[in-house]
Design a protein around this motif. Structure first.
Motif, PDB file in Angstrom:
ATOM      1  N   PHE A   1      36.055  44.953  45.894  1.00 21.49           N
ATOM      2  CA  PHE A   1      36.565  44.003  44.909  1.00 21.49           C
ATOM      3  C   PHE A   1      37.052  42.724  45.584  1.00 21.49           C
ATOM      4  O   PHE A   1      36.748  41.605  45.127  1.00 21.49           O
ATOM      5  CB  PHE A   1      37.709  44.638  44.115  1.00 21.49           C
ATOM      6  CG  PHE A   1      38.369  43.706  43.143  1.00 21.49           C
ATOM      7  CD1 PHE A   1      37.767  43.404  41.931  1.00 21.49           C
ATOM      8  CD2 PHE A   1      39.598  43.123  43.448  1.00 21.49           C
ATOM      9  CE1 PHE A   1      38.369  42.536  41.036  1.00 21.49           C
ATOM     10  CE2 PHE A   1      40.201  42.256  42.563  1.00 21.49           C
ATOM     11  CZ  PHE A   1      39.592  41.963  41.352  1.00 21.49           C
ATOM     12  N   GLU A   2      37.809  42.864  46.663  1.00 22.85           N
ATOM     13  CA  GLU A   2      38.324  41.685  47.359  1.00 22.85           C
ATOM     14  C   GLU A   2      37.196  40.853  47.949  1.00 22.85           C
ATOM     15  O   GLU A   2      37.237  39.617  47.913  1.00 22.85           O
ATOM     16  CB  GLU A   2      39.294  42.116  48.465  1.00 22.85           C
ATOM     17  CG  GLU A   2      40.599  42.679  47.963  1.00 22.85           C
ATOM     18  CD  GLU A   2      41.404  41.644  47.187  1.00 22.85           C
ATOM     19  OE1 GLU A   2      41.412  40.470  47.596  1.00 22.85           O
ATOM     20  OE2 GLU A   2      41.994  42.005  46.151  1.00 22.85           O
TER      21      GLU A   2
ATOM     22  N   MET B   1      33.039  35.117  44.925  1.00 20.15           N
ATOM     23  CA  MET B   1      32.990  34.404  43.645  1.00 20.15           C
ATOM     24  C   MET B   1      33.782  33.104  43.703  1.00 20.15           C
ATOM     25  O   MET B   1      33.352  32.068  43.184  1.00 20.15           O
ATOM     26  CB  MET B   1      33.524  35.312  42.536  1.00 20.15           C
ATOM     27  CG  MET B   1      32.618  36.485  42.214  1.00 20.15           C
ATOM     28  SD  MET B   1      33.383  37.691  41.100  1.00 20.15           S
ATOM     29  CE  MET B   1      33.583  36.686  39.640  1.00 20.15           C
ATOM     30  N   LYS B   2      34.957  33.139  44.331  1.00 23.69           N
ATOM     31  CA  LYS B   2      35.746  31.920  44.461  1.00 23.69           C
ATOM     32  C   LYS B   2      35.035  30.887  45.327  1.00 23.69           C
ATOM     33  O   LYS B   2      35.063  29.674  45.021  1.00 23.69           O
ATOM     34  CB  LYS B   2      37.115  32.262  45.054  1.00 23.69           C
ATOM     35  CG  LYS B   2      38.027  33.004  44.102  1.00 23.69           C
ATOM     36  CD  LYS B   2      39.317  33.425  44.758  1.00 23.69           C
ATOM     37  CE  LYS B   2      40.139  32.253  45.225  1.00 23.69           C
ATOM     38  NZ  LYS B   2      41.442  32.671  45.766  1.00 23.69           N
TER      39      LYS B   2
ATOM     40  N   ASN C   1      37.426  28.227  33.357  1.00 27.49           N
ATOM     41  CA  ASN C   1      38.237  29.170  32.579  1.00 27.49           C
ATOM     42  C   ASN C   1      37.725  30.606  32.595  1.00 27.49           C
ATOM     43  O   ASN C   1      38.339  31.475  31.979  1.00 27.49           O
ATOM     44  CB  ASN C   1      38.320  28.703  31.111  1.00 27.49           C
ATOM     45  CG  ASN C   1      39.044  27.382  30.969  1.00 27.49           C
ATOM     46  OD1 ASN C   1      40.143  27.206  31.464  1.00 27.49           O
ATOM     47  ND2 ASN C   1      38.402  26.419  30.313  1.00 27.49           N
ATOM     48  N   GLU C   2      36.619  30.890  33.278  1.00 33.89           N
ATOM     49  CA  GLU C   2      35.993  32.208  33.174  1.00 33.89           C
ATOM     50  C   GLU C   2      36.306  33.141  34.331  1.00 33.89           C
ATOM     51  O   GLU C   2      35.885  34.295  34.327  1.00 33.89           O
ATOM     52  CB  GLU C   2      34.468  32.043  33.075  1.00 33.89           C
ATOM     53  CG  GLU C   2      34.001  31.246  31.868  1.00 33.89           C
ATOM     54  CD  GLU C   2      34.360  31.946  30.584  1.00 33.89           C
ATOM     55  OE1 GLU C   2      34.236  33.178  30.526  1.00 33.89           O
ATOM     56  OE2 GLU C   2      34.797  31.260  29.643  1.00 33.89           O
ATOM     57  N   LEU C   3      37.039  32.667  35.349  1.00 32.47           N
ATOM     58  CA  LEU C   3      37.274  33.492  36.536  1.00 32.47           C
ATOM     59  C   LEU C   3      38.032  34.772  36.185  1.00 32.47           C
ATOM     60  O   LEU C   3      37.680  35.865  36.640  1.00 32.47           O
ATOM     61  CB  LEU C   3      38.045  32.695  37.591  1.00 32.47           C
ATOM     62  CG  LEU C   3      38.354  33.456  38.890  1.00 32.47           C
ATOM     63  CD1 LEU C   3      37.073  33.858  39.595  1.00 32.47           C
ATOM     64  CD2 LEU C   3      39.236  32.614  39.818  1.00 32.47           C
TER      65      LEU C   3
ATOM     66  N   GLU D   1      36.073  42.001  34.345  1.00 33.92           N
ATOM     67  CA  GLU D   1      34.849  42.778  34.145  1.00 33.92           C
ATOM     68  C   GLU D   1      34.406  43.449  35.438  1.00 33.92           C
ATOM     69  O   GLU D   1      33.961  44.601  35.433  1.00 33.92           O
ATOM     70  CB  GLU D   1      33.743  41.870  33.611  1.00 33.92           C
ATOM     71  CG  GLU D   1      33.990  41.376  32.189  1.00 33.92           C
ATOM     72  CD  GLU D   1      32.924  40.396  31.739  1.00 33.92           C
ATOM     73  OE1 GLU D   1      32.103  39.994  32.588  1.00 33.92           O
ATOM     74  OE2 GLU D   1      32.910  40.030  30.541  1.00 33.92           O
ATOM     75  N   LEU D   2      34.539  42.709  36.560  1.00 32.03           N
ATOM     76  CA  LEU D   2      34.183  43.288  37.853  1.00 32.03           C
ATOM     77  C   LEU D   2      35.082  44.479  38.167  1.00 32.03           C
ATOM     78  O   LEU D   2      34.612  45.531  38.639  1.00 32.03           O
ATOM     79  CB  LEU D   2      34.314  42.223  38.947  1.00 32.03           C
ATOM     80  CG  LEU D   2      34.084  42.706  40.392  1.00 32.03           C
ATOM     81  CD1 LEU D   2      32.648  43.200  40.558  1.00 32.03           C
ATOM     82  CD2 LEU D   2      34.395  41.588  41.387  1.00 32.03           C
TER      83      LEU D   2
END
Length: 406
Positions: A42-43, A49-50, A148-150, A156-157
């Motif tokens: 996850f991290e 993603m960032k 706004n979707e992060l 969800e992830l």
């Protein structure tokens, strides 16, 4: 021919405990491992993603800056409605804000910007990029983009990762269960082999034991002391045989209301010769007590408690049996048991003292009967000061007033 029913293997209490301990350790290890893997995954994905978000937002911000510069160059030829131009300026999926050199909005879809000095930052799970244009084309010194979707994407992830981990944990649990059963199979085969050996041995013992008892009863003209010693030995063999066959028989016999005080008296008389041979006195203090259980189970319960008390008593010791208010106490003044060893004496085939003999199944039978009939069993013992087995029978009344015959 073996039927499918006969092939079904039912785990014993010891096997269930071993399997439960194995699965607990195994699944705990699997849980920790999967949790670490899930967290790292996850991290890593969040960082990726960032990073991808920063690259896309910075790229879009520079594209908007280029369009503003192009418009500013055209403004030299004709006047441009700056607000209208910025409002209609094509941009990507991000919210956009245009600010002057005093950080005042010229046109903005973003309600509040907290930092104009960091090119990329995350605030309240929202990504922001700030592009500074020191030339101030069209009066725009800062272009701010907001994503706004992060938060939703990360949520969800997280849900997907937890779902995969739960499925993996269940799969590993099923695999662990069958691995545990597989590892227990050789142990089960050895136990079954031992049980068959004991069963065959006890079957062969039945005939000579019965013959000895019948012969002792018919003997006349023999010295009384020798006759009692012979009878005590034969009865000891009989009790051992009964315990072995009870543990291995597996037959289900009906329960009934029993006068437990009378059963204690009869078993004491049966085993008294064995006590006399060791000069162990037996004292009784019994009140009329009704117990709902199988008669053979009642016999085995008393026989094993008595034989155990006599076995671990020395010459001249005493055994006291009291039955008051549904509480049975079997107290001896024998060798006693160390506190740290008391929990082991109820294990099958465990023998506290090798010199005293026995198969190590008597107290295992006592514990099994107590569990079956919900009898609370306690042991009070101290090394060198004897032992007291205390049995708390559940309080029950005979159905429809039915009572055993006196």
């Amino acid at each position: 021919m073996t039927t499918s029913k006969e092939r079904v293997i039912v785990l014993t209490s010891y096997e269930r405990k071993s399997l439960f301990r194995f699965l607990t350790l195994y699944l705990s290890s699997v849980f920790v491992l999967l949790a670490i893997i899930g967290y790292l995954f996850f991290e890593n994905n969040r960082a990726s993603m960032k990073s991808a978000m920063k690259f896309e937002m910075m790229y879009q911000s520079r594209m908007l800056s280029s369009k503003i510069i192009m418009a500013a160059m055209k403004e030299k030829k004709r006047k441009i409605d700056r607000i209208r131009f910025l409002k209609n300026l094509k941009h990507c999926r991000f919210e956009v804000g245009y600010f002057d050199k005093n950080k005042k909005p010229i046109y903005s879809e973003i309600k509040h910007v907290t930092d104009f000095h960091t090119d990329f930052y995350v605030n309240d799970m929202k990504c922001y990029t700030v592009t500074e244009d020191k030339s101030g084309h069209l009066g725009v010194y800062y272009i701010v983009l907001k994503e706004n979707e992060l938060a939703r994407t990360l949520r969800e992830l997280r849900i997907r990762i937890i779902g995969y981990l739960v499925l993996s944990f269940i799969l590993m649990g099923v695999v662990g269960y069958f691995l545990g059963r597989l590892f227990l199979q050789p142990v089960r085969e050895q136990i079954e082999s031992l049980d068959r050996f004991i069963s065959d041995t006890t079957h062969e013992l039945n005939t000579p034991v019965s013959a000895i008892l019948m012969t002792v009863q018919s003997l006349r003209g023999i010295e009384s002391k020798k006759l009692k010693r012979l009878e005590a030995s034969a009865k000891r063999l009989s009790v051992m045989y009964s315990s072995l066959t009870y543990r291995l028989a597996g037959k289900v016999e009906p329960d009934e209301w029993l006068r437990f005080d009378q059963i204690i008296e009869s078993r004491v008389e049966y085993i008294r010769d064995l006590a006399d041979s060791k000069y162990v006195s037996i004292a009784l203090d019994l009140e009329t007590t009704l117990v709902y259980m199988n008669e053979q189970s009642a016999y085995r319960l008393i026989d094993n408690l008595l034989s155990n008390a006599i076995k671990y008593s020395d010459k001249g010791d005493s055994v006291t049996i009291t039955l008051q208010k549904n509480v049975l106490k079997v107290k001896d003044t024998g060798i006693g048991i160390d506190k740290e060893k008391q929990k082991d004496i109820f294990k099958r085939f465990h023998r506290e003292n090798e010199e005293r003999g026995g198969f190590g199944i008597g107290l295992d039978i006592v514990l099994a009967i107590c569990r079956k009939y919900k009898i609370k069993l306690e042991l009070e013992s101290k090394k060198g000061a004897g032992s007291t087995f205390v049995l708390f029978f559940p309080s029950r009344q005979p159905f429809n007033g039915l009572r055993p015959s006196p």
